[in-house]
Write a protein that holds these residues in place. Structure first.
Motif, PDB file in Angstrom:
ATOM      1  N   GLU A 149       7.790  99.843  34.290  1.00  0.00           N
ATOM      2  CA  GLU A 149       8.799 100.863  33.993  1.00  0.00           C
ATOM      3  C   GLU A 149       9.288 101.484  35.298  1.00  0.00           C
ATOM      4  N   GLU A 150      10.584 101.754  35.364  1.00  0.00           N
ATOM      5  CA  GLU A 150      11.288 102.341  36.504  1.00  0.00           C
ATOM      6  C   GLU A 150      11.546 101.358  37.638  1.00  0.00           C
ATOM      7  N   ALA A 151      11.189 100.103  37.483  1.00  0.00           N
ATOM      8  CA  ALA A 151      11.488  99.095  38.502  1.00  0.00           C
ATOM      9  C   ALA A 151      12.968  98.730  38.458  1.00  0.00           C
ATOM     10  N   PHE A 152      13.439  98.102  39.550  1.00  0.00           N
ATOM     11  CA  PHE A 152      14.816  97.619  39.649  1.00  0.00           C
ATOM     12  C   PHE A 152      14.908  96.230  39.027  1.00  0.00           C
ATOM     13  N   LEU A 153      15.974  96.015  38.276  1.00  0.00           N
ATOM     14  CA  LEU A 153      16.168  94.747  37.588  1.00  0.00           C
ATOM     15  C   LEU A 153      17.384  94.017  38.132  1.00  0.00           C
ATOM     16  N   THR A 154      17.214  92.729  38.387  1.00  0.00           N
ATOM     17  CA  THR A 154      18.334  91.822  38.619  1.00  0.00           C
ATOM     18  C   THR A 154      18.095  90.562  37.820  1.00  0.00           C
ATOM     19  N   ILE A 155      19.092  90.169  37.039  1.00  0.00           N
ATOM     20  CA  ILE A 155      19.073  88.874  36.363  1.00  0.00           C
ATOM     21  C   ILE A 155      20.299  88.119  36.860  1.00  0.00           C
ATOM     22  N   ASN A 156      20.049  86.987  37.498  1.00  0.00           N
ATOM     23  CA  ASN A 156      21.144  86.229  38.096  1.00  0.00           C
ATOM     24  C   ASN A 156      21.881  85.392  37.058  1.00  0.00           C
ATOM     25  N   CYS A 157      23.192  85.309  37.224  1.00  0.00           N
ATOM     26  CA  CYS A 157      24.042  84.489  36.367  1.00  0.00           C
ATOM     27  C   CYS A 157      25.148  83.895  37.216  1.00  0.00           C
ATOM     28  N   THR A 158      25.314  82.585  37.152  1.00  0.00           N
ATOM     29  CA  THR A 158      26.448  81.924  37.788  1.00  0.00           C
ATOM     30  C   THR A 158      27.152  81.078  36.744  1.00  0.00           C
ATOM     31  N   TYR A 159      28.407  80.783  37.005  1.00  0.00           N
ATOM     32  CA  TYR A 159      29.177  80.070  36.000  1.00  0.00           C
ATOM     33  C   TYR A 159      30.026  78.972  36.639  1.00  0.00           C
ATOM     34  N   THR A 160      30.408  78.033  35.793  1.00  0.00           N
ATOM     35  CA  THR A 160      31.368  76.997  36.153  1.00  0.00           C
ATOM     36  C   THR A 160      32.439  77.010  35.073  1.00  0.00           C
ATOM     37  N   ALA A 161      33.686  77.133  35.483  1.00  0.00           N
ATOM     38  CA  ALA A 161      34.752  77.187  34.496  1.00  0.00           C
ATOM     39  C   ALA A 161      36.078  76.862  35.161  1.00  0.00           C
ATOM     40  N   THR A 162      36.993  76.332  34.368  1.00  0.00           N
ATOM     41  CA  THR A 162      38.364  76.170  34.839  1.00  0.00           C
ATOM     42  C   THR A 162      39.110  77.477  34.605  1.00  0.00           C
TER      43      THR A 162
END
Lengths: 113, 112
Positions: free
Chosen positions: B15-28
């Motif tokens: 609890e109280e930690a920093f969160l990062t969830i990575n997301c990358t995409y490929t799209a036209t």
């Protein structure tokens, strides 16, 4: 309450049985879709519809049929259930203007034995 | 084709930690980008969205910025709570009557 309603919430089928998963929305959304959710696979699109009378296949359509006779309803039919169709199924609807996001139903958990 | 790749979980934080969830995409073209959240036993809810490059979506303390140059849409929160425990899905949608394309989801568990 306005939204997407799915029935049933739970279902157990025997291999080879048929059934229809119901989906109804009361938001007058043109666009409706069916997804299945499996562990480690995320959500995969089965079929979708951009309006009454118009349907198209998604990523994993085999074993499923759909029809869209009204704007409100978009049933998903399993003609001959297989254990590989054990999954959680979500219906979603979307309108091209206004709120720019899908509204999801609460899901149907289907087990095929 | 269009696709979304997000970091695999599960992610476990205090609890109280920093969160990062990575997301990358490929799209036209230039898709709209979304983060959805699924709490245990429930359907998906829209958490935030961004419809063009450099837009920042935010909601409930979560933020994500649409980065066209890196084709990314990372989810961040400065201080997570136990109630944030859920599965988070990154998704994209091209313009027109096209379906949402989802990543595989990242399960977050926050412990007290």
């Amino acid at each position: 309450n306005a939204g997407v309603t799915q029935t049933p919430k739970f279902q157990v089928l025997k291999t080879g049985q048929s059934m229809t998963l119901q989906c109804a929305q009361d938001m007058n959304h043109e666009y409706m879709s069916w997804y299945r959710q499996d562990p480690g696979m995320g959500l995969r699109l089965i079929h979708y519809s951009v309006g009454a009378g118009i349907t198209d296949q998604g990523e994993v359509p085999n074993g499923y049929n759909v029809s869209r006779s009204t704007t409100e309803d978009f049933p998903l039919r399993l003609l001959s259930a297989a254990p590989s169709q054990t999954s959680v199924y979500f219906c979603a609807s979307w309108a091209p203007t206004g709120y720019y996001g899908y509204t999801f139903g609460s899901g149907t958990r289907l087990t095929v034995v | 084709g269009n696709s979304v790749t997000q970091m695999e979980g599960p992610v476990t934080l205090s609890e109280e930690a920093f969160l990062t969830i990575n997301c990358t995409y490929t799209a036209t073209g230039y898709p709209s980008l979304f983060w959805y959240v699924q709490y245990p036993g429930e359907g998906l809810q829209l958490l935030l969205k961004a419809t063009k490059a450099d837009d920042k979506g935010s909601n409930k303390g979560f933020e994500a910025t649409y980065r066209k140059e890196t084709t990314s849409f990372h989810l961040e929160k400065g201080s997570v709570q136990v109630s944030d425990s859920a599965v988070y899905f990154c998704a994209l949608k091209r313009s027109g009557n096209t379906p949402l394309v989802f990543g595989k989801g990242t399960r977050l568990s926050v412990i007290a």
